[in-house]
Design a protein around this motif. Structure first.
Motif, mmCIF file in Angstrom:
data_model
loop_
_atom_site.group_PDB
_atom_site.id
_atom_site.type_symbol
_atom_site.label_atom_id
_atom_site.label_comp_id
_atom_site.label_asym_id
_atom_site.label_seq_id
_atom_site.Cartn_x
_atom_site.Cartn_y
_atom_site.Cartn_z
ATOM 1 N N ASN A 18 0.825 -1.215 0.000
ATOM 2 C CA ASN A 18 0.000 0.000 0.000
ATOM 3 C C ASN A 18 0.855 1.260 0.000
ATOM 4 O OD1 ASN A 18 -3.084 -0.266 0.230
ATOM 5 N ND2 ASN A 18 -2.392 -1.878 1.623
ATOM 6 N N LYS A 22 0.960 3.842 -3.159
ATOM 7 C CA LYS A 22 0.420 5.171 -2.878
ATOM 8 C C LYS A 22 1.395 6.263 -3.296
ATOM 9 C CE LYS A 22 -1.117 8.136 0.940
ATOM 10 N NZ LYS A 22 -1.367 8.209 2.411
ATOM 11 N N LYS A 68 -6.411 -0.983 -5.971
ATOM 12 C CA LYS A 68 -5.408 0.061 -5.751
ATOM 13 C C LYS A 68 -4.261 -0.032 -6.753
ATOM 14 C CE LYS A 68 -6.357 0.321 -0.780
ATOM 15 N NZ LYS A 68 -5.754 0.429 0.563
ATOM 16 N N HIS A 303 4.386 -4.431 10.791
ATOM 17 C CA HIS A 303 3.813 -3.186 10.267
ATOM 18 C C HIS A 303 4.870 -2.081 10.239
ATOM 19 C CE1 HIS A 303 -0.031 -0.537 10.160
ATOM 20 N NE2 HIS A 303 0.995 0.171 9.727
ATOM 21 N N TYR A 375 -10.177 -0.299 11.532
ATOM 22 C CA TYR A 375 -9.263 0.608 10.839
ATOM 23 C C TYR A 375 -8.373 -0.153 9.870
ATOM 24 C CZ TYR A 375 -4.931 3.304 10.320
ATOM 25 O OH TYR A 375 -3.814 3.926 9.818
ATOM 26 N N TRP A 376 -7.874 -1.303 10.298
ATOM 27 C CA TRP A 376 -6.966 -2.093 9.476
ATOM 28 C C TRP A 376 -7.610 -2.484 8.150
ATOM 29 C CZ3 TRP A 376 -2.386 -3.428 8.050
ATOM 30 C CH2 TRP A 376 -2.187 -4.598 7.321
ATOM 31 N N ILE A 378 -10.304 -1.153 6.668
ATOM 32 C CA ILE A 378 -10.665 0.014 5.858
ATOM 33 C C ILE A 378 -9.429 0.594 5.176
ATOM 34 C CG2 ILE A 378 -11.502 2.392 5.961
ATOM 35 C CD1 ILE A 378 -13.373 1.470 8.246
ATOM 36 N N ARG A 379 -8.352 0.718 5.915
ATOM 37 C CA ARG A 379 -7.128 1.338 5.395
ATOM 38 C C ARG A 379 -6.410 0.444 4.394
ATOM 39 N NH1 ARG A 379 -1.620 1.320 6.849
ATOM 40 N NH2 ARG A 379 -0.559 3.324 6.596
ATOM 41 N N SER A 380 -6.461 -0.864 4.614
ATOM 42 C CA SER A 380 -5.619 -1.770 3.837
ATOM 43 C C SER A 380 -6.274 -2.288 2.565
ATOM 44 C CB SER A 380 -5.203 -2.958 4.713
ATOM 45 O OG SER A 380 -4.529 -2.519 5.856
#
Length: 381
Positions: A18, A22, A68, A303, A375-376, A378-380
């Motif tokens: 990611n 990005k 992505k 991480h 969160y993990w 949604i973000r990943s």
């Protein structure tokens, strides 16, 4: 176009993929290779075990990363040709400019006689589902959770499992009919931490009526019996184990590894002996300064390592000097049952011994753990 191969779709691999895509966009081809089609959020396995989660809520298809513009190859890595910048899979050869090894560890219950026949692996998804089925039909007797050997992933996890088993049976009002025992090769819970951390865990176990057996070497598993050294036998109606952790054979067949098969890396850049080849997460061989023991292995550290590696690959790809360093820092939240959890902070590069704290259980820490899972995903993905 630069090509970065990421071997493994666990936490470290996904974070690296990611971050690279990005910041590099179309100027870099980012490919994740994994033999599994799904990513499983292993931190939630203990909740799955007691029925507070189901498999679908902690699973995501790796192919979702394609949204992505990250390439995903469902394939087995069979050989690494590091001088030739080539990775061989069961679907052909792949070439790279940068390689991130995030293959994690594999569980080998067969390394302990009788494990596969008479125990269930508390770290394996399929066995965790079986454990849940067994628990739903368990009304009395003894449950023993044993740790086969060290190192093992996420040192607090076995204790979290025991606390949640305590919650499970208390909620059903027959905890008094169930004896819970945890068996560890360590001399204390959280052996790398200051003594007061281990003492706090011991106190919580005692308060919940959970037996702790330390410095135990598991020799064999038989039906309803765990056999330790010195002729010790522990009888159980349900045996749960944490199987020995090995790195994948494809890594052990290279010149990257130490005597136990873990990949040797620079502890600050995570680079191996080969330039532009990095190893992050459970498969690397980071050791603690002074003490020399393996550093704790957990998703939070994978991480952080992935973030450092991705940042340095970005700089290198732009003709700049890599400058980011891994600090050996992280945090962990251990669920202690009934909507409470303990927050722990870790700095394992601190000398002369790691800095590790464990705060008292709070509802705030519990909800922080719940929020991170959401969160993990949604973000990943």
């Amino acid at each position: 176009m630069k090509k970065t191969l990421i071997l493994g779709g666990g936490i470290g691999g996904i974070v690296a993929a990611n971050a690279l895509k990005k910041h590099m966009g179309a100027s870099m081809q980012v490919t994740v290779v994994d033999r599994e089609t799904n990513h499983y959020f292993a931190s939630s396995f203990p909740l799955l075990m007691i029925g507070e989660k189901n498999p679908s809520t902690i699973t995501r298809e790796l192919k979702q990363l394609r949204r992505k513009k990250i390439e995903v190859l469902n394939s087995e890595v069979t050989k690494l040709d590091l001088p030739g910048h080539r990775v061989t899979t069961n679907q052909g050869d792949l070439y790279y400019d940068h390689l991130v090894i995030s293959l994690g560890v594999e569980y080998h219950p067969e390394a302990v006689s009788g494990f596969s026949e008479f125990a269930l692996n508390a770290y394996d998804l399929k066995d965790v589902i079986k454990i849940n089925n067994r628990l739903n039909n368990f009304s009395s007797g003894q449950i023993v959770l044993f740790i086969s050997s060290a190192p093992y992933k996420c040192p607090p996890a076995p204790y979290e499992i025991m606390f949640l088993l305590d919650q499970f049976f208390r909620s059903r009002r027959f905890r008094h009919k169930v004896k819970l025992t945890i068996v560890t090769p360590d001399y204390s819970p959280e052996p790398l931490a200051p003594p007061k951390v281990g003492q706090r865990v011991r106190k919580m176990l005692k308060e919940k009526g959970i037996e702790l057996i330390t410095e135990a070497k598991v020799l064999k598993v038989e039906k309803n019996v765990l056999i330790l050294d010195h002729g010790t036998k522990i009888h159980a109606d349900l045996l749960l184990g944490i199987a020995p952790h090995w790195t994948p054979e494809v890594l052990r067949d290279t010149d990257l590894v130490d005597s136990r098969g873990f990949v040797k890396v620079n502890p600050f850049t995570l680079e191996t002996r080969y330039p532009s080849v990095y190893a992050i997460g459970d498969a690397n061989a980071i050791r603690l300064p002074v003490m020399g023991a393996y550093a704790p292995k957990a998703g939070v550290f994978a991480h952080a390592q992935a973030d450092v590696v991705a940042r340095n690959i970005i700089l290198s790809s732009r003709g700049l000097k890599p400058k980011y360093q891994y600090k050996g820092k992280g945090m962990c939240i251990m669920n202690t049952g009934f909507g409470r959890a303990c927050y722990s902070s870790v700095h394992y590069y601190k000398k002369p011994r790691p800095f590790i704290t464990l705060l008292r259980p709070t509802t705030l820490a519990y909800w922080a753990k719940v929020a991170f899972e959401k969160y993990w995903f949604i973000r990943s993905f």
